[in-house]
Scaffold this active site. Structure first.
Site, PDB file in Angstrom:
ATOM      1  N   GLU A  55      38.991  19.856  -3.483  1.00  0.00           N
ATOM      2  CA  GLU A  55      40.007  20.829  -3.862  1.00  0.00           C
ATOM      3  C   GLU A  55      41.036  20.902  -2.745  1.00  0.00           C
ATOM      4  OE1 GLU A  55      38.970  24.616  -5.438  1.00  0.00           O
ATOM      5  OE2 GLU A  55      37.348  23.804  -6.662  1.00  0.00           O
ATOM      6  N   HIS A  96      46.685  25.660  -6.149  1.00  0.00           N
ATOM      7  CA  HIS A  96      45.554  24.818  -5.766  1.00  0.00           C
ATOM      8  C   HIS A  96      45.111  23.944  -6.926  1.00  0.00           C
ATOM      9  CE1 HIS A  96      43.002  28.148  -7.305  1.00  0.00           C
ATOM     10  NE2 HIS A  96      42.084  27.222  -7.485  1.00  0.00           N
ATOM     11  N   HIS A 105      41.962  21.604  -8.767  1.00  0.00           N
ATOM     12  CA  HIS A 105      40.539  21.362  -9.000  1.00  0.00           C
ATOM     13  C   HIS A 105      40.387  19.913  -9.462  1.00  0.00           C
ATOM     14  CE1 HIS A 105      39.253  25.784  -9.820  1.00  0.00           C
ATOM     15  NE2 HIS A 105      40.394  25.777  -9.174  1.00  0.00           N
ATOM     16  N   ASP A 110      39.093  32.435  -9.319  1.00  0.00           N
ATOM     17  CA  ASP A 110      40.540  32.305  -9.421  1.00  0.00           C
ATOM     18  C   ASP A 110      41.179  33.442 -10.211  1.00  0.00           C
ATOM     19  OD1 ASP A 110      40.435  29.907  -8.076  1.00  0.00           O
ATOM     20  OD2 ASP A 110      40.395  28.711  -9.908  1.00  0.00           O
TER      21      ASP A 110
END
Length: 112
Positions: free
Chosen positions: A36, A98, A100, A111
């Protein structure tokens, strides 16, 4: 790659990200080697205050840590960089992004 512009269903709130900024995010994700990764979005709001315009997508700071299913965003050097962007361009922190890798395109419990 075209710029990305998204609006709420009622067209009251928008987000604009220029193609070079998107390309920088994608490049950072490609270098993440299956971990990540994330960073900070910097920019400004339109005069009508209805659209956030992202001009810079910062990558992870030196103290960020990540694994294949987790990310702890660091802060080392972030405030001084944000201060410089404010002083030079009158742009500021808008939020974070961000990635994944290989994950589902839905927010995790952490999240939300």
């Amino acid at each position: 790659m075209p710029d990305l512009e998204l609006w709420s269903r009622d067209k009251q709130f928008g987000l604009h990200i220029a193609a070079p900024v998107l390309e920088a995010i994608i490049a950072t994700c490609a270098r993440s080697a299956g971990y990540e990764v994330g960073g900070v979005l910097v920019g400004y709001y339109t005069v009508t205050l209805d659209c956030a315009v992202v001009t810079v997508a910062l990558g992870p700071t030196a103290d960020s840590r990540a694994g294949s299913h987790w990310l702890v965003s660091g802060v080392r050097g972030l405030q001084s960089l944000l201060d410089r962007l404010w002083q030079r361009r009158h742009q500021y922190y808008l939020g974070e992004w961000h990635f994944h890798p290989g994950g589902r395109p839905t927010p995790s419990q952490a999240d939300t």
